[in-house]
Write a protein that holds these residues in place. Structure first.
Motif, short mmCIF file in Angstrom:
data_model
loop_
_atom_site.label_atom_id
_atom_site.label_comp_id
_atom_site.label_asym_id
_atom_site.label_seq_id
_atom_site.Cartn_x
_atom_site.Cartn_y
_atom_site.Cartn_z
N LEU A 105 0.84 -1.18 0.00
CA LEU A 105 0.00 0.00 0.00
C LEU A 105 0.88 1.24 0.00
O LEU A 105 1.77 1.37 0.86
N THR A 130 -3.26 0.84 -9.27
CA THR A 130 -3.67 -0.23 -8.37
C THR A 130 -4.05 -1.47 -9.16
O THR A 130 -4.90 -1.42 -10.05
N THR A 185 -1.39 -1.34 -4.24
CA THR A 185 -2.55 -0.50 -3.95
C THR A 185 -2.07 0.92 -3.72
O THR A 185 -1.23 1.16 -2.84
N SER A 187 -3.30 4.47 -2.70
CA SER A 187 -4.45 5.14 -2.07
C SER A 187 -3.97 6.03 -0.94
O SER A 187 -2.99 5.73 -0.27
#
Length: 116
Positions: free
Chosen positions: A11, A90, A113, A115
């Motif tokens: 992430l 992503t 990912t 974000s």
């Protein structure tokens, strides 16, 4: 036995960087052209970047100079350095032969990912 094992995903916030690695057992990078692919939820798998044993490199337009593919032939490892990541990057990232129909069984992939 041929085995592809991807790692390095995670992430990250928009604008961040990641370096993916693909260890290929039983696939001599000196012979086979290799590529990174990705598949976002609900989308088809698409090629990201590719490299031939002779060093020719192809990047898809959406990489926009943000990604860099490389190979360590001694370690039989394929890398993808990604920077300036965007939410649309992503996806689950895979490596395999650079071909319309890659010869090798797909690995598990590594999830990226992006974000905030």
């Amino acid at each position: 036995q041929v085995q592809l094992v991807e790692s390095g995903g995670g992430l990250v916030q928009p604008g961040g960087s990641l370096k993916l690695a693909c260890v290929a057992s039983g696939i001599p990078f000196k012979v086979f052209p290799m590529a990174w692919y990705r598949q976002a939820p609900g989308e088809q798998r698409e090629r990201v970047a590719a490299m031939t044993p002779g060093g020719y490199i192809l990047y898809e337009d959406f990489t926009e100079g943000r990604f860099r593919i490389s190979i360590d032939k001694d370690k039989n490892t394929l890398y993808l350095r990604m920077s300036s990541l965007k939410p649309e990057d992503t996806a689950l990232y895979y490596c395999n032969e650079w071909a319309d129909r890659p010869s090798f069984q797909w690995g598990q992939g590594t999830q990226v990912t992006v974000s905030s």
